[in-house]
Write a protein that holds these residues in place. Sequence first.
Motif, PDB file in Angstrom:
ATOM      1  N   PHE A 141     -30.094  40.611   2.969  1.00 40.48           N
ATOM      2  CA  PHE A 141     -29.852  40.016   1.648  1.00 40.48           C
ATOM      3  C   PHE A 141     -30.624  38.720   1.447  1.00 40.48           C
ATOM      4  O   PHE A 141     -31.167  38.465   0.362  1.00 40.48           O
ATOM      5  N   SER A 142     -30.696  37.884   2.481  1.00 39.81           N
ATOM      6  CA  SER A 142     -31.405  36.616   2.347  1.00 39.81           C
ATOM      7  C   SER A 142     -32.872  36.833   1.999  1.00 39.81           C
ATOM      8  O   SER A 142     -33.447  36.103   1.179  1.00 39.81           O
ATOM      9  N   GLU A 143     -33.499  37.856   2.609  1.00 41.60           N
ATOM     10  CA  GLU A 143     -34.900  38.156   2.311  1.00 41.60           C
ATOM     11  C   GLU A 143     -35.069  38.627   0.870  1.00 41.60           C
ATOM     12  O   GLU A 143     -36.016  38.250   0.190  1.00 41.60           O
ATOM     13  N   VAL A 144     -34.155  39.481   0.425  1.00 44.64           N
ATOM     14  CA  VAL A 144     -34.244  39.992  -0.944  1.00 44.64           C
ATOM     15  C   VAL A 144     -34.037  38.850  -1.936  1.00 44.64           C
ATOM     16  O   VAL A 144     -34.759  38.748  -2.940  1.00 44.64           O
ATOM     17  N   ALA A 145     -33.068  37.988  -1.660  1.00 46.16           N
ATOM     18  CA  ALA A 145     -32.821  36.840  -2.541  1.00 46.16           C
ATOM     19  C   ALA A 145     -34.020  35.893  -2.549  1.00 46.16           C
ATOM     20  O   ALA A 145     -34.383  35.343  -3.599  1.00 46.16           O
ATOM     21  N   PHE A 146     -34.647  35.706  -1.394  1.00 45.00           N
ATOM     22  CA  PHE A 146     -35.855  34.869  -1.314  1.00 45.00           C
ATOM     23  C   PHE A 146     -36.953  35.435  -2.202  1.00 45.00           C
ATOM     24  O   PHE A 146     -37.616  34.706  -2.948  1.00 45.00           O
ATOM     25  N   ALA A 166     -30.902  29.317  -3.696  1.00 40.98           N
ATOM     26  CA  ALA A 166     -29.631  28.847  -3.143  1.00 40.98           C
ATOM     27  C   ALA A 166     -28.882  30.001  -2.475  1.00 40.98           C
ATOM     28  O   ALA A 166     -28.278  29.830  -1.403  1.00 40.98           O
ATOM     29  N   LYS A 167     -28.940  31.186  -3.086  1.00 39.61           N
ATOM     30  CA  LYS A 167     -28.285  32.356  -2.488  1.00 39.61           C
ATOM     31  C   LYS A 167     -28.971  32.753  -1.184  1.00 39.61           C
ATOM     32  O   LYS A 167     -28.313  33.156  -0.218  1.00 39.61           O
ATOM     33  N   SER A 168     -30.286  32.635  -1.142  1.00 44.39           N
ATOM     34  CA  SER A 168     -31.009  32.955   0.083  1.00 44.39           C
ATOM     35  C   SER A 168     -30.623  32.004   1.206  1.00 44.39           C
ATOM     36  O   SER A 168     -30.404  32.423   2.350  1.00 44.39           O
ATOM     37  N   ILE A 169     -30.522  30.718   0.883  1.00 42.85           N
ATOM     38  CA  ILE A 169     -30.120  29.725   1.890  1.00 42.85           C
ATOM     39  C   ILE A 169     -28.715  30.020   2.400  1.00 42.85           C
ATOM     40  O   ILE A 169     -28.445  29.978   3.609  1.00 42.85           O
ATOM     41  N   ALA A 170     -27.805  30.334   1.485  1.00 41.24           N
ATOM     42  CA  ALA A 170     -26.412  30.581   1.871  1.00 41.24           C
ATOM     43  C   ALA A 170     -26.288  31.790   2.790  1.00 41.24           C
ATOM     44  O   ALA A 170     -25.420  31.817   3.679  1.00 41.24           O
ATOM     45  N   ALA A 171     -27.158  32.787   2.588  1.00 44.93           N
ATOM     46  CA  ALA A 171     -27.060  34.010   3.383  1.00 44.93           C
ATOM     47  C   ALA A 171     -27.894  33.961   4.654  1.00 44.93           C
ATOM     48  O   ALA A 171     -27.687  34.767   5.564  1.00 44.93           O
ATOM     49  N   THR A 181     -35.202  26.868   2.241  1.00 42.20           N
ATOM     50  CA  THR A 181     -35.003  25.463   1.894  1.00 42.20           C
ATOM     51  C   THR A 181     -36.290  24.868   1.329  1.00 42.20           C
ATOM     52  O   THR A 181     -36.269  24.114   0.350  1.00 42.20           O
ATOM     53  N   ASN A 182     -37.422  25.218   1.922  1.00 38.62           N
ATOM     54  CA  ASN A 182     -38.709  24.781   1.383  1.00 38.62           C
ATOM     55  C   ASN A 182     -38.926  25.334  -0.024  1.00 38.62           C
ATOM     56  O   ASN A 182     -39.431  24.635  -0.903  1.00 38.62           O
ATOM     57  N   LEU A 183     -38.548  26.585  -0.214  1.00 41.95           N
ATOM     58  CA  LEU A 183     -38.698  27.201  -1.537  1.00 41.95           C
ATOM     59  C   LEU A 183     -37.853  26.465  -2.569  1.00 41.95           C
ATOM     60  O   LEU A 183     -38.325  26.147  -3.671  1.00 41.95           O
ATOM     61  N   LEU A 184     -36.608  26.169  -2.235  1.00 47.10           N
ATOM     62  CA  LEU A 184     -35.745  25.431  -3.151  1.00 47.10           C
ATOM     63  C   LEU A 184     -36.331  24.059  -3.464  1.00 47.10           C
ATOM     64  O   LEU A 184     -36.295  23.604  -4.618  1.00 47.10           O
ATOM     65  N   ALA A 185     -36.879  23.400  -2.456  1.00 49.88           N
ATOM     66  CA  ALA A 185     -37.496  22.085  -2.674  1.00 49.88           C
ATOM     67  C   ALA A 185     -38.636  22.183  -3.678  1.00 49.88           C
ATOM     68  O   ALA A 185     -38.778  21.332  -4.568  1.00 49.88           O
ATOM     69  N   ARG A 186     -39.481  23.212  -3.555  1.00 59.01           N
ATOM     70  CA  ARG A 186     -40.595  23.384  -4.492  1.00 59.01           C
ATOM     71  C   ARG A 186     -40.100  23.611  -5.913  1.00 59.01           C
ATOM     72  O   ARG A 186     -40.649  23.081  -6.874  1.00 59.01           O
ATOM     73  N   ILE A 187     -39.056  24.431  -6.030  1.00 59.05           N
ATOM     74  CA  ILE A 187     -38.506  24.725  -7.352  1.00 59.05           C
ATOM     75  C   ILE A 187     -37.965  23.453  -7.999  1.00 59.05           C
ATOM     76  O   ILE A 187     -38.202  23.180  -9.183  1.00 59.05           O
ATOM     77  N   LEU A 188     -37.232  22.680  -7.236  1.00 58.50           N
ATOM     78  CA  LEU A 188     -36.681  21.422  -7.753  1.00 58.50           C
ATOM     79  C   LEU A 188     -37.792  20.469  -8.162  1.00 58.50           C
ATOM     80  O   LEU A 188     -37.701  19.789  -9.187  1.00 58.50           O
ATOM     81  N   TYR A 189     -38.846  20.431  -7.365  1.00 54.99           N
ATOM     82  CA  TYR A 189     -39.974  19.558  -7.704  1.00 54.99           C
ATOM     83  C   TYR A 189     -40.607  19.982  -9.028  1.00 54.99           C
ATOM     84  O   TYR A 189     -40.882  19.147  -9.896  1.00 54.99           O
TER      85      TYR A 189
END
Length: 334
Positions: A141-146, A166-171, A181-189
């Motif tokens: 699931f984490s890969e699919v969410a990523f 966020a769902k990918s990180i949680a799973a 986490t890197n992906l979320l950081a890029r999105i926030l930026y």
Amino acid sequence: MPSRICGHLKTTSRLRINVSSSQVTAMISPRIFTFCYIVLSLLAIIGSGCSKDLPRLSGPQLEAVNHNLRGIKAEARGNHELALEEFSESLRINGSVDNTEGKLVALVNISRVNRHTGDADSALKAVNQALELVTPESDIFSEVAFEKSSVELQLKNLAGAQEWAAKSIAAATGSKTTAATNLLARILYLGKQHDAAKEQADKALILSRNNSQTEEEANALRLLGTIHSNGKRTAEALDAFGKALQLDKTLGKSRKIAADLRGIAAVHAYTNSNAEAISFYGRAQSVSMNDGDRQAAAEDLLLMARLHDKMGNQKKCRQLMEERESLLKETEKQ
């Protein structure tokens, strides 16, 4: 009226990136190549004779895995069409034996190839099909969410991208958390949430170092360099970009090396260290040309021309602008 550079009209319609986002663009698809395509938690099962507890794969399942492996090799060679054929055949075979996990892997890989080639609509279709099959409890699931987050990011749906990251990180478990986490950081930026982006990038940096994940460490450092650069924290920006550059050189990641060099150049440019900025843009341009990324190389030529114009060197400015126009025309013919 259109602005001019060394007497020429400034043209920007064909530019792929802008200076402020170039370092982030280089990190959009960190899992595109080689082993980063998932071949299954089943990859461990290929050598199933080593353990009595692992189930044996049927003939069709082994055939599907082989198609996945051939797809990965084709994508690594840049043969996207063949990669899609191989992953699609894997999907068909897994569907014929009702192998849900195999179908999920094929669909995620199909999405990643399409995303890499810029076909976001086809990528979205594939990853949405995967989401219809996967459950939050699944190991995959984490890969699919990523992947879903990455596709939404390519479609510029930042809210959706943030939700799925966020769902990918949680799973995710263990070292898998770092890339998400890197992906979320890029999105926030990209959403101009710079403080939150820095917080996540700092987390990714710690995780990557704890797990000896060199590529993710470089990704985190590059984003931190961009954040520091935007905040005019010159020393911190140069330090982060410099460390990312050294790591990317050990990995041989040409496009990321070029992004690191552009980041350093941009810092020198805003501090009016124009000669240093031109030098680093020149190095980035050389890397991009030798890597076959002509659009990025053309962007570097424009940035160098602007700096020469600022320094009053009109002859060099015109030379670079003419070189850029020639390069863009060659690119359009290909």
